[in-house]
Design an enzyme around this catalytic site. Structure first.
Site, PDB file in Angstrom:
ATOM      1  CG  ASP A  24      -2.087   0.967   1.087  1.00 14.23           C
ATOM      2  OD1 ASP A  24      -2.364   1.399  -0.046  1.00 14.23           O
ATOM      3  OD2 ASP A  24      -2.711   1.279   2.115  1.00 14.23           O
ATOM      4  NE  ARG A  28      -1.277   6.571   1.310  1.00 10.09           N
ATOM      5  CZ  ARG A  28      -1.292   5.651   2.240  1.00 10.09           C
ATOM      6  NH1 ARG A  28      -1.020   5.984   3.494  1.00 10.09           N
ATOM      7  NH2 ARG A  28      -1.571   4.406   1.939  1.00 10.09           N
ATOM      8  CG  HIS A  41      -0.520   2.393  -9.344  1.00  6.18           C
ATOM      9  ND1 HIS A  41      -0.698   1.945  -8.049  1.00  6.18           N
ATOM     10  CD2 HIS A  41      -1.606   3.168  -9.620  1.00  6.18           C
ATOM     11  CE1 HIS A  41      -1.851   2.417  -7.574  1.00  6.18           C
ATOM     12  NE2 HIS A  41      -2.408   3.174  -8.500  1.00  6.18           N
ATOM     13  CB  SER A  69      -8.774  -5.398  -2.613  1.00  8.93           C
ATOM     14  OG  SER A  69      -9.458  -4.174  -2.821  1.00  8.93           O
ATOM     15  CG  LEU A 135       9.260 -17.265  -3.875  1.00  7.91           C
ATOM     16  CD1 LEU A 135       9.293 -17.143  -2.356  1.00  7.91           C
ATOM     17  CD2 LEU A 135       9.625 -15.906  -4.485  1.00  7.91           C
TER      18      LEU A 135
HETATM   19  C1  IPE Z   1      -5.348  -2.768  -0.004  1.00  4.74           C
HETATM   20  O1  IPE Z   1      -5.022  -1.437  -0.265  1.00  4.74           O
HETATM   21  C2  IPE Z   1      -5.380  -3.569  -1.252  1.00  4.74           C
HETATM   22  C3  IPE Z   1      -4.132  -3.647  -1.993  1.00  4.74           C
HETATM   23  C4  IPE Z   1      -2.956  -3.211  -1.631  1.00  4.74           C
HETATM   24  C5  IPE Z   1      -4.233  -4.317  -3.247  1.00  4.74           C
HETATM   25  P1  IPE Z   1      -6.149  -0.316  -0.345  1.00  4.74           P
HETATM   26  O2  IPE Z   1      -5.435   0.970  -0.531  1.00  4.74           O
HETATM   27  O3  IPE Z   1      -7.155  -0.673  -1.363  1.00  4.74           O
HETATM   28  O4  IPE Z   1      -6.818  -0.427   1.102  1.00  4.74           O
HETATM   29  P2  IPE Z   1      -7.786   0.555   1.876  1.00  4.74           P
HETATM   30  O5  IPE Z   1      -8.896   0.906   0.953  1.00  4.74           O
HETATM   31  O6  IPE Z   1      -6.981   1.766   2.252  1.00  4.74           O
HETATM   32  O7  IPE Z   1      -8.210  -0.217   3.075  1.00  4.74           O
HETATM   33  C1  IPE Z   2      -1.617   0.259  -3.354  1.00  2.93           C
HETATM   34  O1  IPE Z   2      -1.389   1.615  -3.382  1.00  2.93           O
HETATM   35  C2  IPE Z   2      -1.892  -0.300  -4.725  1.00  2.93           C
HETATM   36  C3  IPE Z   2      -3.276  -0.751  -4.930  1.00  2.93           C
HETATM   37  C4  IPE Z   2      -4.225  -0.767  -4.025  1.00  2.93           C
HETATM   38  C5  IPE Z   2      -3.605  -1.213  -6.256  1.00  2.93           C
HETATM   39  P1  IPE Z   2      -2.571   2.657  -3.337  1.00  2.93           P
HETATM   40  O2  IPE Z   2      -2.971   2.974  -4.736  1.00  2.93           O
HETATM   41  O3  IPE Z   2      -3.663   2.182  -2.471  1.00  2.93           O
HETATM   42  O4  IPE Z   2      -1.858   3.910  -2.697  1.00  2.93           O
HETATM   43  P2  IPE Z   2      -2.453   4.933  -1.652  1.00  2.93           P
HETATM   44  O5  IPE Z   2      -2.991   4.129  -0.497  1.00  2.93           O
HETATM   45  O6  IPE Z   2      -3.531   5.687  -2.359  1.00  2.93           O
HETATM   46  O7  IPE Z   2      -1.286   5.797  -1.274  1.00  2.93           O
HETATM   47 MG    MG Z   3      -4.102   2.415  -0.514  1.00  2.00          MG
END
Ligand code: IPE
Ligand code: IPE
Ligand code: MG
Length: 261
Positions: A24, A28, A41, A69, A135
């Site tokens: 995650d 940001r 990404h 997710s 792995l």
């Molecule tokens: C969780 O991250 C899912 C993945 C990293 C794929 P999110 O950014 O979607 O989670 P929430 O919405 O903050 O809980």
């Molecule tokens: C995780 O990073 C990647 C996915 C959920 C696909 P985010 O895209 O959720 O990044 P933040 O949480 O907005 O920083």
């Molecule tokens: Mg996120």
């Protein structure tokens, strides 16, 4: 079959056999640099490469990465389509390298919503790498922990129709385990979430019953081998009791290693 953490006591060592990561913080990371989310990404995919390498070097047997997710479809359509594109490209470009490095690839989640091309790449990638043993890399894509449990229950009752009849014995929790999407892997020893949030976000709900949880404020694109080592050091410092007392564990250790007092 692997030892269930709620039924028996899984063997634990200094290195976790199975590490599961919520990657995650890509958005940001980009925002901090005044870049579009897609840039985060993209860097996130690079961090995935680094994590796989570090996992192999450390002797981790199973690495599971939450990439998308079942709730991420709620994002703006442009972002979803960028993520799909990155997933497709990663499959096209990385599978041969994974295979060359002896890595088995598995994808868990509801694949029906992915494009036919992505589904084909997944099928081919899993088939190509099926016999690899160095792995097992699992990518959770369009995965949701609750749906996984519901699917497992449905498969269980399809396989055991008599279990649904009146008067059938109560269903044991572990009966569902072989029907979960990740039945080929032991339960995670260590869970890592980057990005500072302290939640599970519908990841491996069933399997995390006795997993050690580790949260870091590092954003996923910044997660490197040193960050993994920090998580592993935290893991080594913990006492996994699986419901027992600390005294019991120490007594058991004295029997196994009589030279250590
Ligand atoms: C969780 O991250 C899912 C993945 C990293 C794929 P999110 O950014 O979607 O989670 P929430 O919405 O903050 O809980
Ligand atoms: C995780 O990073 C990647 C996915 C959920 C696909 P985010 O895209 O959720 O990044 P933040 O949480 O907005 O920083
Ligand atoms: Mg996120």
């Amino acid at each position: 079959m692997f030892t269930s953490s709620t039924h028996g006591v899984p063997a634990t060592g200094a290195v976790p056999r199975h590490v599961a990561i919520i990657m995650d913080g890509n958005g940001r990371w980009a925002r901090q640099r005044r870049m579009p989310r897609v840039a985060g990404h993209r860097r996130g995919v690079e961090a995935v490469r680094g994590a796989i390498k570090a996992a192999v070097a450390t002797g981790i047997e199973y690495l599971t990465l939450f990439a998308f997710s079942s709730e991420n479809w709620r994002r703006p359509p442009e972002e979803v389509s960028i993520l799909m594109d990155l997933f497709l490209r990663a499959l096209e470009q990385e599978v041969a390298k994974l295979h060359a490095n002896g890595i088995r690839l598995r994808i868990v989640g509801d694949l029906a919503r992915f494009s036919p091309r992505i589904r084909e790449l997944i099928r081919d990638g899993e088939a190509l790498t099926a016999a690899n043993t160095r792995l097992t890399l699992t990518i959770a894509a369009n995965y949701g922990g609750r749906q996984d449990i519901a699917d497992a229950a449905q498969r269980y009752f399809a396989a055991h129709p008599q279990a649904a009849l009146p008067g059938a014995p109560p269903l044991a929790a572990d009966a569902l385990t072989p029907y979960l999407a990740m039945s080929y892997a032991p339960e995670p020893d260590l869970f890592i979430r980057t990005g500072g949030e302290q939640r599970i976000s519908n990841f491996l709900l069933w399997q995390l019953a006795y997993t050690e949880l580790y949260f870091t404020d590092l954003l996923w694109p910044d997660f490197d081998a040193a960050a993994l080592e920090d998580a592993l050091a935290s893991y080594r410092s913990r006492e996994r009791r699986f419901g027992r007392t600390s005294d019991q564990l120490q007594a058991a250790q004295r029997i196994v290693q009589p030279q250590v007092t």
